[in-house]
Structures are given as C-alpha cells and as structure tokens.
Enzyme design. Structure first.
Site, PDB file in Angstrom:
ATOM      1  N   ASP A 142       0.856  -1.179   0.000  1.00 39.40           N
ATOM      2  CA  ASP A 142       0.000   0.000   0.000  1.00 39.40           C
ATOM      3  C   ASP A 142       0.897   1.234   0.000  1.00 39.40           C
ATOM      4  O   ASP A 142       1.815   1.350   0.832  1.00 39.40           O
ATOM      5  CB  ASP A 142      -0.908  -0.002   1.234  1.00 39.40           C
ATOM      6  CG  ASP A 142      -1.969   1.067   1.152  1.00 39.40           C
ATOM      7  OD1 ASP A 142      -3.021   0.806   0.557  1.00 39.40           O
ATOM      8  OD2 ASP A 142      -1.742   2.177   1.677  1.00 39.40           O
ATOM      9  N   ASN A 150      -2.756  12.946  -4.265  1.00 37.68           N
ATOM     10  CA  ASN A 150      -3.952  13.345  -5.007  1.00 37.68           C
ATOM     11  C   ASN A 150      -4.432  14.733  -4.589  1.00 37.68           C
ATOM     12  O   ASN A 150      -4.809  15.556  -5.431  1.00 37.68           O
ATOM     13  CB  ASN A 150      -5.074  12.333  -4.789  1.00 37.68           C
ATOM     14  CG  ASN A 150      -4.915  11.085  -5.651  1.00 37.68           C
ATOM     15  OD1 ASN A 150      -4.339  11.130  -6.727  1.00 37.68           O
ATOM     16  ND2 ASN A 150      -5.437   9.969  -5.168  1.00 37.68           N
ATOM     17  N   ASP A 159      -2.590   9.280 -10.779  1.00 40.26           N
ATOM     18  CA  ASP A 159      -2.687   8.164 -11.723  1.00 40.26           C
ATOM     19  C   ASP A 159      -1.323   7.837 -12.316  1.00 40.26           C
ATOM     20  O   ASP A 159      -0.991   6.657 -12.524  1.00 40.26           O
ATOM     21  CB  ASP A 159      -3.668   8.510 -12.846  1.00 40.26           C
ATOM     22  CG  ASP A 159      -5.110   8.539 -12.365  1.00 40.26           C
ATOM     23  OD1 ASP A 159      -5.363   8.059 -11.242  1.00 40.26           O
ATOM     24  OD2 ASP A 159      -5.967   9.039 -13.121  1.00 40.26           O
ATOM     25  N   GLU A 185      -4.700   2.539  -4.049  1.00 40.45           N
ATOM     26  CA  GLU A 185      -3.234   2.501  -4.074  1.00 40.45           C
ATOM     27  C   GLU A 185      -2.685   1.185  -3.525  1.00 40.45           C
ATOM     28  O   GLU A 185      -1.526   1.102  -3.112  1.00 40.45           O
ATOM     29  CB  GLU A 185      -2.661   3.675  -3.262  1.00 40.45           C
ATOM     30  CG  GLU A 185      -2.965   3.653  -1.769  1.00 40.45           C
ATOM     31  CD  GLU A 185      -4.283   4.340  -1.405  1.00 40.45           C
ATOM     32  OE1 GLU A 185      -4.408   4.764  -0.240  1.00 40.45           O
ATOM     33  OE2 GLU A 185      -5.177   4.435  -2.270  1.00 40.45           O
TER      34      GLU A 185
END
Length: 263
Positions: A142, A150, A159, A185
């Site tokens: 993770d 973001n 992305d 993620e």
C-alpha cells in the site's frame, strides 16, 4: 475461388450425369442413324423402341443437368455463403468475448491484473501448491500517504504515480508471479515457491525500488514509498484467510511507521 465440400461433391455428381448423358446420346445416335446395321429387319421396331427409350433417358439426364446447374447449385452456393458469414460472425463474437473477458480481468488504469483475477489466481495457486507441497508467498503493498499526492497535485498526477509503481512491480517480479492492483493505491504479489526468508528479501528489494523511483510530472519530481505486509501460506488456511493474514501485517507495517516490510 475455393469451393466448399458440398460444391465439390455437386460438381462430381454433375460430371457423372454429364458422362452418362454423353453415353446415352452416343447410343441414341447409333440407333437412330443406322438401325439396320445393328439389328435384323424383324427387330427394327424393337430398335426404334430402344431409341425412344434412350432419347427419353437423354431428356431426363439433360433435365437433371439443367435443374442441378440452375436450381440446386445456386441453393448450395447461397447456403455456403451464409455459412461463411455465420462462421465469420462467430469468430468475431468469440474474439470480442475474449477481449471482454480480458478487460474484465485487467485494471484499466495500470494494465495490471485486477482484484477478480488476483482472487481466482490465489485460490488456484494454493490448490496446485497443496498438491506438490511447495510454499506460496503473498505480499500486500500500500502506497504511503497517497491521498496527499492526489490532494496536492491532482488525480492525474496520482494516476501517473500508480502507473509508475505498476511498471516497477512488473520489472521486479518473475514471469510466473501474479502481480495485481487490488484497488486504490493497494497492490498484491503472489510469489510461489518462496520461503519466508526469500520472500522478505524479495519484498525489501521491491520496497527499495519503489522508494528509489522518481515520478516526473511536468516540472515536478515526486517520490513515493510503500508499506508491505507479507505471509507464507501455512498449508491449512483458505485463500481468504491467507489474504487477511498478509493484510493484517500490512497494517502493522503502517502502524510501525510506514515504508517497511512486516512479516
């Protein structure tokens, strides 16, 4: 132009009828032109009758040829064309079905396998390696503080980070490892035939590789890290239990400060 089997068979049939017609026509000519040379005078009436039979047979053969060429063959040709169209349609639908199936098992953003593929593959690996009595390793990764990426730089940059991590995982893993994006993620790697020590070293190499990446986006140069939880299948637990155990170790790595491997 290649002929269908039914068309080839039909042409053979027509050739046989045509040859029979030629023989009938030849016999009729012999009887009709000079019957006296073939029969005695008292048998001329019988010869005339035989000539009429041959003539009638010739008419029937000619009718069969005409009917076959102008009625039966067009029907066969139409059927062959329709069969060809149906076959082409079937092939197209089959290819489209395979494409849709592939799309259903692939993560659209990264091109990796998705959660559905991962779940099925983990179950299959466990069943197969139960049979051959070999270990199966699993690591859940993770990205650390990904929400901040973001929020600070936008989802387009986020992305690009995910795609970069996906490329890194593909480069670092073996061809028979299963590498998937589980969602958000979070990623997973199924690493068969690895002991716990080997799996820890493998996970550390991946963690360092991710931390060493530089994701370029315009003038920005981003760094990301990942926390990893890993486990080796104990040969008793189900795929779901195996996954949950590795996932618990991932959250333990998060609690211990992130950017680390917890086994």
């Amino acid at each position: 132009m290649r002929f269908h089997k039914s068309e080839s068979a039909f042409f053979v049939f027509i050739c046989v009828i045509f040859a029979a017609g030629l023989l009938v026509l030849h016999a009729y000519n012999l009887l009709h032109t000079n019957p006296a040379a073939l029969f005695r005078a008292d048998e001329l009436e019988q010869a005339a009758y035989l000539a009429r039979l041959l003539f009638g047979s010739g008419v029937l053969v000619a009718t069969a040829l005409f009917f076959g060429l102008f009625f039966i063959y067009p029907l066969i040709r139409t059927q062959v064309r329709e069969e060809g169209k149906l076959r082409a349609m079937t092939e197209t639908l089959s290819a489209r079905s395979e494409t849709l199936e592939q799309a259903a098992l692939t993560d659209a953003l990264t091109g990796m396998q998705n959660r559905r593929y991962f779940d099925d593959a983990l179950k299959e690996y466990i069943e197969e390696f139960r049979r051959i009595d070999k270990p199966v390793g699993l690591m859940i990764l993770d990205l650390d503080h990904f929400k901040e990426v973001n929020d600070s730089y936008g989802h387009d940059v986020g992305d690009e980070v995910l795609r970069a991590v996906a490329r890194c995982l593909r480069d670092m893993t073996r061809y028979h490892d299963v590498v998937a994006r589980l969602g958000g993620e979070e990623f997973a790697v199924v690493a068969p035939n690895m002991s716990e020590d080997m799996l820890v070293k493998f996970a550390e190499r991946i963690r360092r590789a991710v931390a060493g990446m530089a994701v370029l986006s315009g003038n920005m140069r981003l760094k990301v890290t990942t926390s990893v939880g890993l486990a080796v299948w104990d040969k008793r637990e189900s795929a779901e239990e195996f996954y949950r155990r590795a996932d618990r170790l991932l959250y333990q790595a998060k609690r211990m400060g992130r950017n680390r491997v917890c086994a």
